[in-house]
Design a protein around this motif. Structure first.
Motif, PDB file in Angstrom:
ATOM      1  N   VAL A  70      10.590  -7.348   8.597  1.00 15.61           N
ATOM      2  CA  VAL A  70      11.277  -6.144   8.153  1.00 15.61           C
ATOM      3  C   VAL A  70      12.714  -6.521   7.809  1.00 15.61           C
ATOM      4  CG1 VAL A  70      12.022  -3.838   8.819  1.00 15.61           C
ATOM      5  CG2 VAL A  70       9.814  -4.691   9.579  1.00 15.61           C
ATOM      6  N   PRO A  71      13.097  -6.291   6.573  1.00 15.60           N
ATOM      7  CA  PRO A  71      14.461  -6.657   6.190  1.00 15.60           C
ATOM      8  C   PRO A  71      15.476  -5.787   6.933  1.00 15.60           C
ATOM      9  CG  PRO A  71      13.380  -5.455   4.420  1.00 15.60           C
ATOM     10  CD  PRO A  71      12.355  -5.689   5.488  1.00 15.60           C
ATOM     11  N   PRO A  72      16.589  -6.374   7.309  1.00 18.82           N
ATOM     12  CA  PRO A  72      17.584  -5.582   8.033  1.00 18.82           C
ATOM     13  C   PRO A  72      18.198  -4.520   7.115  1.00 18.82           C
ATOM     14  CG  PRO A  72      18.474  -7.741   7.490  1.00 18.82           C
ATOM     15  CD  PRO A  72      17.022  -7.748   7.101  1.00 18.82           C
ATOM     16  N   ALA A  96      10.211  -0.806   5.605  1.00 19.50           N
ATOM     17  CA  ALA A  96       9.477  -1.527   6.647  1.00 19.50           C
ATOM     18  C   ALA A  96       7.990  -1.586   6.307  1.00 19.50           C
ATOM     19  CB  ALA A  96       9.689  -0.856   8.001  1.00 19.50           C
ATOM     20  N   GLN A  97       7.420  -0.486   5.839  1.00 21.29           N
ATOM     21  CA  GLN A  97       6.005  -0.464   5.463  1.00 21.29           C
ATOM     22  C   GLN A  97       5.721  -1.410   4.303  1.00 21.29           C
ATOM     23  OE1 GLN A  97       5.165   3.640   4.651  1.00 21.29           O
ATOM     24  NE2 GLN A  97       5.114   4.210   6.812  1.00 21.29           N
ATOM     25  N   ASN A  98       6.606  -1.448   3.328  1.00 25.97           N
ATOM     26  CA  ASN A  98       6.427  -2.349   2.189  1.00 25.97           C
ATOM     27  C   ASN A  98       6.475  -3.806   2.616  1.00 25.97           C
ATOM     28  OD1 ASN A  98       6.090  -0.275   0.366  1.00 25.97           O
ATOM     29  ND2 ASN A  98       8.242  -0.226  -0.231  1.00 25.97           N
ATOM     30  N   ALA A  99       7.370  -4.132   3.546  1.00 25.44           N
ATOM     31  CA  ALA A  99       7.458  -5.510   4.030  1.00 25.44           C
ATOM     32  C   ALA A  99       6.181  -5.913   4.761  1.00 25.44           C
ATOM     33  CB  ALA A  99       8.672  -5.663   4.954  1.00 25.44           C
ATOM     34  N   ILE A 100       5.650  -5.013   5.562  1.00 29.27           N
ATOM     35  CA  ILE A 100       4.413  -5.303   6.288  1.00 29.27           C
ATOM     36  C   ILE A 100       3.245  -5.412   5.314  1.00 29.27           C
ATOM     37  CG2 ILE A 100       2.775  -4.356   7.958  1.00 29.27           C
ATOM     38  CD1 ILE A 100       5.231  -3.166   9.422  1.00 29.27           C
ATOM     39  N   ALA A 101       3.185  -4.519   4.332  1.00 27.51           N
ATOM     40  CA  ALA A 101       2.105  -4.582   3.339  1.00 27.51           C
ATOM     41  C   ALA A 101       2.159  -5.884   2.544  1.00 27.51           C
ATOM     42  CB  ALA A 101       2.188  -3.383   2.402  1.00 27.51           C
ATOM     43  N   ASP A 102       3.354  -6.334   2.203  1.00 22.33           N
ATOM     44  CA  ASP A 102       3.487  -7.613   1.495  1.00 22.33           C
ATOM     45  C   ASP A 102       2.960  -8.764   2.343  1.00 22.33           C
ATOM     46  OD1 ASP A 102       4.584  -6.373  -0.697  1.00 22.33           O
ATOM     47  OD2 ASP A 102       6.679  -6.825  -0.142  1.00 22.33           O
TER      48      ASP A 102
END
Length: 174
Positions: A45-47, A112-118
């Protein structure tokens, strides 16, 4: 007469039980889930980064700008805010509207969801590639077993060039 009938019945029951046992299958193994550890999640998750400070957002609210204008300014600056519930209450008391605070929370959750999906997509792609590689290796192993040179080198099928037709008809060795 009676012992033969008893023996025949035992034989039939034993045969039926053995056929039923042969038909029994084991259940498939449970699906293995590749979990992401909390350390990996925090690294994924990017800060939250903000080029538009929260104090600037308060100032914009006090200047009378609408929620849509403030949200658009946040989008343009590509700012994200990671606020705790108590911080949300504090900033609301300082003048930031609920709509803007809701957008801030939703944007951070979406990032956060996009980072996890990636990460999930990257892992799935690696899994598919490894399965394709295993399939290619299996197919190559099958093809190797069909290679005439595989069975003993030159001469196994009639010399290094195999069978050749000749003018008289039929096949002969060269």
């Amino acid at each position: 007469m009676m012992p033969t009938f008893h023996f025949l019945r035992v034989l039939i029951v034993t045969g039926l039980l053995s056929m039923l046992a042969a038909c029994a299958t084991q259940p498939p193994p449970p699906l293995q889930i590749d979990r992401i550890s909390p350390e990996q999640l925090s690294a994924l998750v990017p800060p939250a980064q903000s080029s538009l400070s929260l104090q600037q957002v308060v100032d914009m609210s006090k200047q009378g700008k609408t929620d849509a204008e403030i949200i658009e300014a946040i989008k343009q600056s590509q700012s994200r805010y990671s606020l705790t519930p108590s911080e949300v209450l504090d900033w609301h008391q300082q003048g930031i509207s609920k709509g803007v605070l809701d957008y801030m929370q939703q944007a951070n959750a979406l990032a956060a969801q996009n980072a996890i999906a990636d990460e999930i997509n990257k892992r799935e792609k690696a899994r598919v590639e490894s399965e394709a590689k295993l399939k290619r290796e299996r197919d190559m192993a099958r093809l190797r077993s069909m290679d005439p040179w595989f069975y003993g080198g030159p001469g196994f099928y009639g010399g290094p060039w195999g069978y050749r037709p000749y003018w008289g008809g039929g096949w002969r060795y060269w």
